[in-house]
Design a protein around this motif. Structure first.
Motif, PDB file in Angstrom:
ATOM      1  N   THR A 193      -5.782  -3.954   3.366  1.00  0.00           N
ATOM      2  CA  THR A 193      -5.195  -4.819   2.341  1.00  0.00           C
ATOM      3  C   THR A 193      -3.671  -4.773   2.406  1.00  0.00           C
ATOM      4  O   THR A 193      -3.009  -5.818   2.365  1.00  0.00           O
ATOM      5  CB  THR A 193      -5.671  -4.389   0.942  1.00  0.00           C
ATOM      6  N   LEU A 194      -3.096  -3.582   2.515  1.00  0.00           N
ATOM      7  CA  LEU A 194      -1.641  -3.465   2.602  1.00  0.00           C
ATOM      8  C   LEU A 194      -1.106  -4.230   3.806  1.00  0.00           C
ATOM      9  O   LEU A 194      -0.041  -4.858   3.728  1.00  0.00           O
ATOM     10  CB  LEU A 194      -1.237  -1.993   2.689  1.00  0.00           C
ATOM     11  N   GLU A 195      -1.835  -4.191   4.905  1.00  0.00           N
ATOM     12  CA  GLU A 195      -1.380  -4.857   6.121  1.00  0.00           C
ATOM     13  C   GLU A 195      -1.243  -6.366   5.918  1.00  0.00           C
ATOM     14  O   GLU A 195      -0.399  -7.016   6.539  1.00  0.00           O
ATOM     15  CB  GLU A 195      -2.361  -4.570   7.264  1.00  0.00           C
ATOM     16  N   ASP A 209       2.735  -1.938  -5.928  1.00  0.00           N
ATOM     17  CA  ASP A 209       3.503  -3.178  -5.924  1.00  0.00           C
ATOM     18  C   ASP A 209       3.314  -3.844  -4.563  1.00  0.00           C
ATOM     19  O   ASP A 209       3.695  -3.277  -3.534  1.00  0.00           O
ATOM     20  CB  ASP A 209       4.976  -2.859  -6.171  1.00  0.00           C
ATOM     21  N   LEU A 210       2.725  -5.034  -4.539  1.00  0.00           N
ATOM     22  CA  LEU A 210       2.452  -5.678  -3.252  1.00  0.00           C
ATOM     23  C   LEU A 210       3.724  -6.093  -2.527  1.00  0.00           C
ATOM     24  O   LEU A 210       3.693  -6.396  -1.331  1.00  0.00           O
ATOM     25  CB  LEU A 210       1.503  -6.859  -3.433  1.00  0.00           C
ATOM     26  N   ASP A 253       6.616   1.642   0.032  1.00  0.00           N
ATOM     27  CA  ASP A 253       6.477   2.613  -1.045  1.00  0.00           C
ATOM     28  C   ASP A 253       5.015   3.031  -1.203  1.00  0.00           C
ATOM     29  O   ASP A 253       4.719   4.208  -1.434  1.00  0.00           O
ATOM     30  CB  ASP A 253       7.001   2.039  -2.353  1.00  0.00           C
ATOM     31  N   ALA A 254       4.101   2.083  -1.079  1.00  0.00           N
ATOM     32  CA  ALA A 254       2.676   2.410  -1.170  1.00  0.00           C
ATOM     33  C   ALA A 254       2.287   3.407  -0.084  1.00  0.00           C
ATOM     34  O   ALA A 254       1.538   4.363  -0.342  1.00  0.00           O
ATOM     35  CB  ALA A 254       1.841   1.138  -1.054  1.00  0.00           C
ATOM     36  N   LEU A 255       2.791   3.222   1.123  1.00  0.00           N
ATOM     37  CA  LEU A 255       2.495   4.149   2.213  1.00  0.00           C
ATOM     38  C   LEU A 255       3.076   5.529   1.935  1.00  0.00           C
ATOM     39  O   LEU A 255       2.461   6.556   2.250  1.00  0.00           O
ATOM     40  CB  LEU A 255       3.032   3.593   3.534  1.00  0.00           C
ATOM     41  N   ARG A 256       4.266   5.573   1.340  1.00  0.00           N
ATOM     42  CA  ARG A 256       4.868   6.872   0.998  1.00  0.00           C
ATOM     43  C   ARG A 256       4.027   7.599  -0.048  1.00  0.00           C
ATOM     44  O   ARG A 256       3.816   8.814   0.039  1.00  0.00           O
ATOM     45  CB  ARG A 256       6.298   6.671   0.482  1.00  0.00           C
ATOM     46  N   ARG A 284      -0.704  11.810   7.634  1.00  0.00           N
ATOM     47  CA  ARG A 284       0.577  11.709   8.320  1.00  0.00           C
ATOM     48  C   ARG A 284       0.823  10.235   8.607  1.00  0.00           C
ATOM     49  O   ARG A 284      -0.008   9.576   9.233  1.00  0.00           O
ATOM     50  CB  ARG A 284       0.559  12.506   9.622  1.00  0.00           C
ATOM     51  N   VAL A 285       1.940   9.706   8.143  1.00  0.00           N
ATOM     52  CA  VAL A 285       2.287   8.304   8.350  1.00  0.00           C
ATOM     53  C   VAL A 285       3.480   8.252   9.289  1.00  0.00           C
ATOM     54  O   VAL A 285       4.561   8.760   8.971  1.00  0.00           O
ATOM     55  CB  VAL A 285       2.618   7.599   7.021  1.00  0.00           C
ATOM     56  N   MET A 286       3.289   7.659  10.461  1.00  0.00           N
ATOM     57  CA  MET A 286       4.345   7.587  11.485  1.00  0.00           C
ATOM     58  C   MET A 286       4.794   6.144  11.644  1.00  0.00           C
ATOM     59  O   MET A 286       3.968   5.259  11.894  1.00  0.00           O
ATOM     60  CB  MET A 286       3.826   8.115  12.824  1.00  0.00           C
ATOM     61  N   ARG A 287       6.070   5.924  11.479  1.00  0.00           N
ATOM     62  CA  ARG A 287       6.641   4.592  11.662  1.00  0.00           C
ATOM     63  C   ARG A 287       7.240   4.513  13.060  1.00  0.00           C
ATOM     64  O   ARG A 287       8.343   5.002  13.296  1.00  0.00           O
ATOM     65  CB  ARG A 287       7.676   4.316  10.571  1.00  0.00           C
ATOM     66  N   LEU A 288       6.484   3.896  13.973  1.00  0.00           N
ATOM     67  CA  LEU A 288       6.920   3.836  15.362  1.00  0.00           C
ATOM     68  C   LEU A 288       7.962   2.757  15.578  1.00  0.00           C
ATOM     69  O   LEU A 288       8.688   2.768  16.550  1.00  0.00           O
ATOM     70  CB  LEU A 288       5.713   3.584  16.274  1.00  0.00           C
TER      71      LEU A 288
END
Length: 316
Positions: A258-260, A284-285, A290-293, A302-306
């Motif tokens: 959904t976030l994607e 907040d859409l 922020d939702a990922l954080r 673990r969230v990696m921003r490549l």
């Protein structure tokens, strides 16, 4: 010929691009590298695809870029076409564009971009809220009002007119308002077509099956055309109209999908252990970062921003 750049399957190239993106990250683990070695050993084309896309990455100075962009660069580097061939390719791209978001927007009377939500009012006074990446066509005749949903999701507050039925269709489902407020979502890669009724009644038809839904009821149509009915909190399912995404004990895989939809780029989930984690919350859409954080700090993730266009999520 195995390993030939012209014959490597696009699916292999996409997988290779993901491996390039994953292994260039500082968060790559020993297990990741072992899994990569197993993937390379499966077929000679795997190694050939990886080396070619890795070379493209080096050509760009190891700047992190999304996997899809690697495929585009690969095509650009090998492009050597004359005028006639170029015209043929242009024609092919034009035809292909009709199946893309841009093609749908070109055909639409109204549309929204990724992450955009807006309200429109049709000529009969019907109000329509368009969700992210939505496109629709409106056809009003003397005795009918028809909305063709090309992609995405929309909520309809229908102006009553018993002499001109109001119908929303997407090719797999038809939803006729019987004086009501309801949403329709078209089928996509990560969701089935559905109808959610907030007020009044809606007649739903799919693959020859019909049902009448009342307030608080939903209908879902799977890829085989089967119609399933259920009770639901429609206010939660349509909270996007107020700029919110609400989840109640939803698996993380669904939350990330959904976030994607509200951000440009990809969110790649690497393991099913993480995907099965339950999520409850309000986000907040307009701020999916922020939702990922929040998800990373509240769950063992673990969230990696490549890059600005690719996010990788895995268990911590």
């Amino acid at each position: 010929m195995s390993g030939n750049r012209q014959t490597i399957d696009d699916g292999i190239l996409e997988a290779a691009a993901i491996w390039v993106a994953k292994l260039q990250s500082e968060d790559a683990t020993v297990a990741d590298r072992e899994a990569f070695d197993r993937w390379v050993a499966e077929h000679p084309d795997h190694q050939a695809a990886y080396h070619e896309l890795r070379a493209l990455w080096r050509d760009l100075g190891d700047v992190p870029i999304p996997a899809g962009r690697l495929g585009e660069l690969r095509a650009q580097r090998r492009r050597r076409v004359g005028g006639f061939v170029g015209l043929c390719l242009a024609a092919g791209v034009a035809i292909l564009s009709l199946t893309t978001p841009y093609g749908d927007r070109w055909r639409a009377d109204y549309y929204t971009g990724v992450g955009e939500v807006r309200r429109i009012t049709l000529e009969d006074g019907t109000e329509v809220d368009l969700n992210t990446d939505t496109a629709l066509v409106v056809r009003y005749e003397q005795n009918s009002r028809t909305v063709r949903l090309l992609r995405g999701e929309a909520f309809f507050a229908v102006a009553k007119n018993p002499f001109r039925p109001f119908v929303v269709e997407d090719g797999s489902i038809s939803a006729t308002a019987l004086g009501t407020r309801y949403s329709v979502g078209t089928v996509s890669a990560d969701r089935a077509a559905d109808v959610q009724v907030e007020e009044g009644r809606v007649e739903v038809e799919a693959s020859g099956n019909k049902a009448i839904l009342g307030a608080g009821e939903t209908a879902t149509i799977d890829r085989q055309g089967r119609l399933s009915l259920a009770k639901a909190d429609v206010a939660v399912g349509t909270a996007w109209r107020d700029g919110k995404l609400v989840f109640s004990r939803r698996p993380l895989r669904d939350v990330l999908a959904t976030l994607e939809r509200y951000r440009r780029g990809r969110i790649l989930l690497l393991d099913e252990t993480a995907g099965a984690l339950e999520v409850s919350g309000i986000f907040d859409l307009h701020d999916t970062d922020d939702a990922l954080r929040v998800l990373e700090t509240s769950l063992p993730l673990r969230v990696m921003r490549l890059s600005g266009f690719m996010v990788v999520v895995q268990s911590r």
